[in-house]
Design a protein around this motif. Sequence first.
Motif, PDB file in Angstrom:
ATOM      1  N   LEU A  36      22.114   5.675  -5.706  1.00  0.00           N
ATOM      2  CA  LEU A  36      20.663   5.883  -5.773  1.00  0.00           C
ATOM      3  C   LEU A  36      19.952   5.495  -4.488  1.00  0.00           C
ATOM      4  O   LEU A  36      18.923   6.070  -4.135  1.00  0.00           O
ATOM      5  CB  LEU A  36      20.058   5.106  -6.949  1.00  0.00           C
ATOM      6  CG  LEU A  36      19.737   6.018  -8.120  1.00  0.00           C
ATOM      7  CD1 LEU A  36      20.967   6.255  -8.963  1.00  0.00           C
ATOM      8  CD2 LEU A  36      18.639   5.440  -8.963  1.00  0.00           C
ATOM      9  N   ASN A  37      20.509   4.507  -3.792  1.00  0.00           N
ATOM     10  CA  ASN A  37      19.831   4.024  -2.588  1.00  0.00           C
ATOM     11  C   ASN A  37      19.866   5.026  -1.442  1.00  0.00           C
ATOM     12  O   ASN A  37      18.964   5.053  -0.616  1.00  0.00           O
ATOM     13  CB  ASN A  37      20.449   2.707  -2.118  1.00  0.00           C
ATOM     14  CG  ASN A  37      19.787   1.530  -2.803  1.00  0.00           C
ATOM     15  OD1 ASN A  37      18.738   1.663  -3.412  1.00  0.00           O
ATOM     16  ND2 ASN A  37      20.407   0.381  -2.713  1.00  0.00           N
ATOM     17  N   GLU A  38      20.923   5.813  -1.388  1.00  0.00           N
ATOM     18  CA  GLU A  38      21.019   6.807  -0.309  1.00  0.00           C
ATOM     19  C   GLU A  38      20.393   8.097  -0.795  1.00  0.00           C
ATOM     20  O   GLU A  38      20.858   8.677  -1.779  1.00  0.00           O
ATOM     21  CB  GLU A  38      22.486   7.063   0.064  1.00  0.00           C
ATOM     22  CG  GLU A  38      23.212   5.866   0.619  1.00  0.00           C
ATOM     23  CD  GLU A  38      22.634   5.381   1.937  1.00  0.00           C
ATOM     24  OE1 GLU A  38      22.151   6.227   2.714  1.00  0.00           O
ATOM     25  OE2 GLU A  38      22.646   4.167   2.167  1.00  0.00           O
ATOM     26  N   ASP A  39      19.388   8.545  -0.104  1.00  0.00           N
ATOM     27  CA  ASP A  39      18.648   9.716  -0.518  1.00  0.00           C
ATOM     28  C   ASP A  39      19.579  10.934  -0.691  1.00  0.00           C
ATOM     29  O   ASP A  39      20.266  11.320   0.252  1.00  0.00           O
ATOM     30  CB  ASP A  39      17.577   9.993   0.549  1.00  0.00           C
ATOM     31  CG  ASP A  39      16.534  10.948   0.033  1.00  0.00           C
ATOM     32  OD1 ASP A  39      16.429  11.092  -1.194  1.00  0.00           O
ATOM     33  OD2 ASP A  39      15.849  11.563   0.870  1.00  0.00           O
ATOM     34  N   GLY A  40      19.606  11.485  -1.874  1.00  0.00           N
ATOM     35  CA  GLY A  40      20.382  12.708  -2.120  1.00  0.00           C
ATOM     36  C   GLY A  40      21.843  12.475  -2.470  1.00  0.00           C
ATOM     37  O   GLY A  40      22.564  13.417  -2.814  1.00  0.00           O
ATOM     38  N   GLN A  95       5.525   9.628  -1.672  1.00  0.00           N
ATOM     39  CA  GLN A  95       6.814   9.930  -1.024  1.00  0.00           C
ATOM     40  C   GLN A  95       7.428   8.647  -0.491  1.00  0.00           C
ATOM     41  O   GLN A  95       8.624   8.573  -0.265  1.00  0.00           O
ATOM     42  CB  GLN A  95       6.625  10.935   0.093  1.00  0.00           C
ATOM     43  CG  GLN A  95       6.311  12.327  -0.447  1.00  0.00           C
ATOM     44  CD  GLN A  95       6.092  13.301   0.683  1.00  0.00           C
ATOM     45  OE1 GLN A  95       5.259  13.076   1.562  1.00  0.00           O
ATOM     46  NE2 GLN A  95       6.839  14.372   0.651  1.00  0.00           N
ATOM     47  N   ALA A  96       6.534   7.674  -0.256  1.00  0.00           N
ATOM     48  CA  ALA A  96       6.956   6.304   0.098  1.00  0.00           C
ATOM     49  C   ALA A  96       7.898   6.247   1.301  1.00  0.00           C
ATOM     50  O   ALA A  96       8.801   5.410   1.341  1.00  0.00           O
ATOM     51  CB  ALA A  96       7.575   5.618  -1.125  1.00  0.00           C
ATOM     52  N   ILE A  97       7.687   7.153   2.273  1.00  0.00           N
ATOM     53  CA  ILE A  97       8.529   7.121   3.473  1.00  0.00           C
ATOM     54  C   ILE A  97       7.967   6.043   4.395  1.00  0.00           C
ATOM     55  O   ILE A  97       6.863   6.184   4.936  1.00  0.00           O
ATOM     56  CB  ILE A  97       8.540   8.495   4.186  1.00  0.00           C
ATOM     57  CG1 ILE A  97       8.991   9.590   3.220  1.00  0.00           C
ATOM     58  CG2 ILE A  97       9.417   8.456   5.429  1.00  0.00           C
ATOM     59  CD1 ILE A  97       8.776  10.995   3.739  1.00  0.00           C
ATOM     60  N   MET A  98       8.716   4.967   4.545  1.00  0.00           N
ATOM     61  CA  MET A  98       8.185   3.824   5.284  1.00  0.00           C
ATOM     62  C   MET A  98       7.940   4.171   6.745  1.00  0.00           C
ATOM     63  O   MET A  98       6.943   3.767   7.323  1.00  0.00           O
ATOM     64  CB  MET A  98       9.119   2.623   5.159  1.00  0.00           C
ATOM     65  CG  MET A  98       9.140   2.057   3.756  1.00  0.00           C
ATOM     66  SD  MET A  98      10.006   0.497   3.643  1.00  0.00           S
ATOM     67  CE  MET A  98       8.654  -0.666   3.670  1.00  0.00           C
ATOM     68  N   HIS A 137       0.856  -1.191   0.000  1.00  0.00           N
ATOM     69  CA  HIS A 137       0.000   0.000   0.000  1.00  0.00           C
ATOM     70  C   HIS A 137       0.882   1.228   0.000  1.00  0.00           C
ATOM     71  O   HIS A 137       1.631   1.455   0.954  1.00  0.00           O
ATOM     72  CB  HIS A 137      -0.902   0.005   1.236  1.00  0.00           C
ATOM     73  CG  HIS A 137      -1.922  -1.091   1.207  1.00  0.00           C
ATOM     74  ND1 HIS A 137      -1.707  -2.321   1.777  1.00  0.00           N
ATOM     75  CD2 HIS A 137      -3.152  -1.132   0.644  1.00  0.00           C
ATOM     76  CE1 HIS A 137      -2.767  -3.080   1.569  1.00  0.00           C
ATOM     77  NE2 HIS A 137      -3.664  -2.397   0.891  1.00  0.00           N
ATOM     78  N   ALA A 138       0.789   2.009  -1.071  1.00  0.00           N
ATOM     79  CA  ALA A 138       1.594   3.232  -1.158  1.00  0.00           C
ATOM     80  C   ALA A 138       0.661   4.429  -1.063  1.00  0.00           C
ATOM     81  O   ALA A 138      -0.308   4.533  -1.823  1.00  0.00           O
ATOM     82  CB  ALA A 138       2.352   3.259  -2.475  1.00  0.00           C
ATOM     83  N   GLN A 139       0.954   5.299  -0.115  1.00  0.00           N
ATOM     84  CA  GLN A 139       0.125   6.510   0.018  1.00  0.00           C
ATOM     85  C   GLN A 139       0.444   7.473  -1.117  1.00  0.00           C
ATOM     86  O   GLN A 139       1.602   7.822  -1.350  1.00  0.00           O
ATOM     87  CB  GLN A 139       0.414   7.177   1.360  1.00  0.00           C
ATOM     88  CG  GLN A 139      -0.452   8.390   1.595  1.00  0.00           C
ATOM     89  CD  GLN A 139      -0.097   9.091   2.894  1.00  0.00           C
ATOM     90  OE1 GLN A 139       0.097   8.461   3.923  1.00  0.00           O
ATOM     91  NE2 GLN A 139      -0.018  10.410   2.835  1.00  0.00           N
ATOM     92  N   ILE A 140      -0.613   7.885  -1.816  1.00  0.00           N
ATOM     93  CA  ILE A 140      -0.397   8.771  -2.964  1.00  0.00           C
ATOM     94  C   ILE A 140      -0.008  10.163  -2.478  1.00  0.00           C
ATOM     95  O   ILE A 140      -0.600  10.693  -1.529  1.00  0.00           O
ATOM     96  CB  ILE A 140      -1.682   8.846  -3.825  1.00  0.00           C
ATOM     97  CG1 ILE A 140      -1.972   7.454  -4.403  1.00  0.00           C
ATOM     98  CG2 ILE A 140      -1.546   9.881  -4.932  1.00  0.00           C
ATOM     99  CD1 ILE A 140      -3.316   7.338  -5.086  1.00  0.00           C
ATOM    100  N   SER A 141       0.993  10.713  -3.131  1.00  0.00           N
ATOM    101  CA  SER A 141       1.424  12.053  -2.769  1.00  0.00           C
ATOM    102  C   SER A 141       0.452  13.057  -3.390  1.00  0.00           C
ATOM    103  O   SER A 141       0.490  13.320  -4.593  1.00  0.00           O
ATOM    104  CB  SER A 141       2.843  12.236  -3.315  1.00  0.00           C
ATOM    105  OG  SER A 141       3.283  13.505  -3.041  1.00  0.00           O
ATOM    106  N   GLN A 151       9.303   7.289  -5.600  1.00  0.00           N
ATOM    107  CA  GLN A 151       9.893   8.591  -5.239  1.00  0.00           C
ATOM    108  C   GLN A 151      10.369   9.340  -6.487  1.00  0.00           C
ATOM    109  O   GLN A 151      10.252  10.555  -6.568  1.00  0.00           O
ATOM    110  CB  GLN A 151      11.042   8.376  -4.248  1.00  0.00           C
ATOM    111  CG  GLN A 151      10.514   7.961  -2.881  1.00  0.00           C
ATOM    112  CD  GLN A 151      11.585   7.489  -1.916  1.00  0.00           C
ATOM    113  OE1 GLN A 151      12.703   7.165  -2.317  1.00  0.00           O
ATOM    114  NE2 GLN A 151      11.241   7.436  -0.638  1.00  0.00           N
ATOM    115  N   THR A 152      10.890   8.601  -7.463  1.00  0.00           N
ATOM    116  CA  THR A 152      11.334   9.245  -8.700  1.00  0.00           C
ATOM    117  C   THR A 152      10.138   9.831  -9.443  1.00  0.00           C
ATOM    118  O   THR A 152      10.205  10.938  -9.980  1.00  0.00           O
ATOM    119  CB  THR A 152      12.043   8.214  -9.609  1.00  0.00           C
ATOM    120  OG1 THR A 152      13.080   7.609  -8.859  1.00  0.00           O
ATOM    121  CG2 THR A 152      12.625   8.861 -10.846  1.00  0.00           C
TER     122      THR A 152
END
Length: 551
Positions: free
Chosen positions: A393-397, A244-247, A66-70, A238-239
Amino acid sequence: MAASILRRSLLAPRCRAGDVAALHSGPSRRRAQAPGPIASGRRMGKSPAGERSVAPWVAVVGLEIHAQISSNSKLFSGSQVQFAAPPNSLVSFFDASLPGTLPALNRRCVEAAVMTGLALNCSINKKSLFDRKHYFYADLPAGYQITQQRLPVAVNGSLSYSLCVGGKKNQMVTRTVRIKQIQLEQDSGKSLHDDTRSQTLIDLNRAGVGLMEVVMEPDMSSGEEAAAAVRELQLILQTLGSSQAIMAEGQLRVDANVSVHHPGEALGVRTEVKNINSARFLARAIDYEIQRQIKELENGGTVINETRAFDYKLGCTIPMRDKEGKQDYRFMPEPNLPPLILCDNKSLPANTNHQHVVNIDWIRERLPDLPSVRRVKLVEQYGILPEHSFTLLNEDGLMEFFENVVRQTQMNPKKVIGWILNVMLGYLKQHNLTVQESPVSSLFLADLLNLLERGTISSSAAKQVLEELWKAEGKTPLQIVEEKKLELIQDQQELEQICQAVVEGHQEEVMEIKKGNPKVLNKLIGLVQRTTRGRADPVLVKQILEKRLSQ
Ligand SMILES: Nc1ncnc2c1ncn2[C@@H]1O[C@H](COP(=O)(O)OP(=O)(O)OP(=O)(O)O)[C@@H](O)[C@H]1O
Ligand SMILES: [Mg+2]
Ligand SMILES: [Mg+2]
């Protein structure tokens, strides 16, 4: 051998993620290719040699995510969506199911689902339907959830993900999981249990928030694979900006369906471990559940189709009492919402107001580069290793940080990546900081690498400068170099003198080198560097020492 692996894993109080994966064989597989076997102790009679043969188990994992839509507002109402707002401050009459209120579909949520479907190689249904799924729970005021059961917005896709395998985890393999469907649905509210007062309070802020449920086919076979697939999905969302998919904020919640069976037999009965919101716990929950089911079946028991929860403190799954037994959701069409009709360039009606249609082709043309494409570009553009592109890519930023440094330095990107991954990332991890919180900016790191590249300082001096830069006192790398007198010593005469002193003081080492042990030379170079606090030009020092010792 196989049996001994099994014994070990059964006896282990907790599964280590990877134990199970390590037992799998074979490259990426579709469901027709059965997942690799897990060793088991099931007795199959005696072999001609008199040994008992053992039928392996195969684990099967399918995820519902379940992904919350941004989106600024909810799926069917205009209430705002915001994390950690005061309880019940973001609730419209519709969200609270007051009689007479009607749903109005949020266009942004539809676009997000279409975008996600396209990124996951799905077919987008130009007509999809909304249904009511009934169940009774205090945080669901209507007594039903509006979802897409009969005809979801996207179907038949796939997701490729990579993971490290092999004994040393140094080999990357890419696997594919099929996506069965993506459906739009509402989130429920939240129950807050107050144990001291024996009360349950309801917060409806989340009620009606738009979700995409991504249903995967049961193509995976371990916790490690599932965690890698979820991480890739998270990056894709996220791309796209569709979630935003912040777990940690509950924006990506995973239900893991797990079963085991013997090869050649029908799939086993699945249990469903609900609501896991960390990739690490997902891997642990699945691996625990696989071992629990094998143990249960080998002890003559059965696996029942139940929902379970993962207790991360104990590291085990436990049955959930609220949803025991098979539930009848009494699905029915949602009478207040017409079919959702999408169009493409071909079916776009003439003279349409673009605000009133969602055009699939228009969304497809504007899809950003997905993580898999970005990784290939990073490898091609900068000549870095594929596994390094994964870390970037795995590390944000981190990718942006790396590219900013590369833009501002003359150093070869292949050398820059070493500084970013080994030095920068190591420091950030050690201090529990994100890339955004780094005390050293990309500009300062680039300046520092330029000083190194131009030969103004040695690499050990560069590390000392970095130590100072972490203090974030605002001094530039050059200021630090000047203040601490860290410039590289390239004066031949000065270096000759230092080298001579070191040689004279270490006659034993000199004898060793003369006897033919060239490795000891490094010790002497190290001693020169210690005397000069890492400032001596290493190339010159090596030359001087070699010349001196060959005389
Ligand atoms: N034998 C099995 N072993 C493991 N996973 C399975 C097996 N059979 C199906 N699955 C997985 O179970 C999931 C079923 O999800 P689906 O949404 O279709 O139904 P559900 O779980 O009954 O519904 P709900 O959305 O109410 O949880 C899918 O991810 C699928 O891959
Ligand atoms: Mg489901
Ligand atoms: Mg389910």
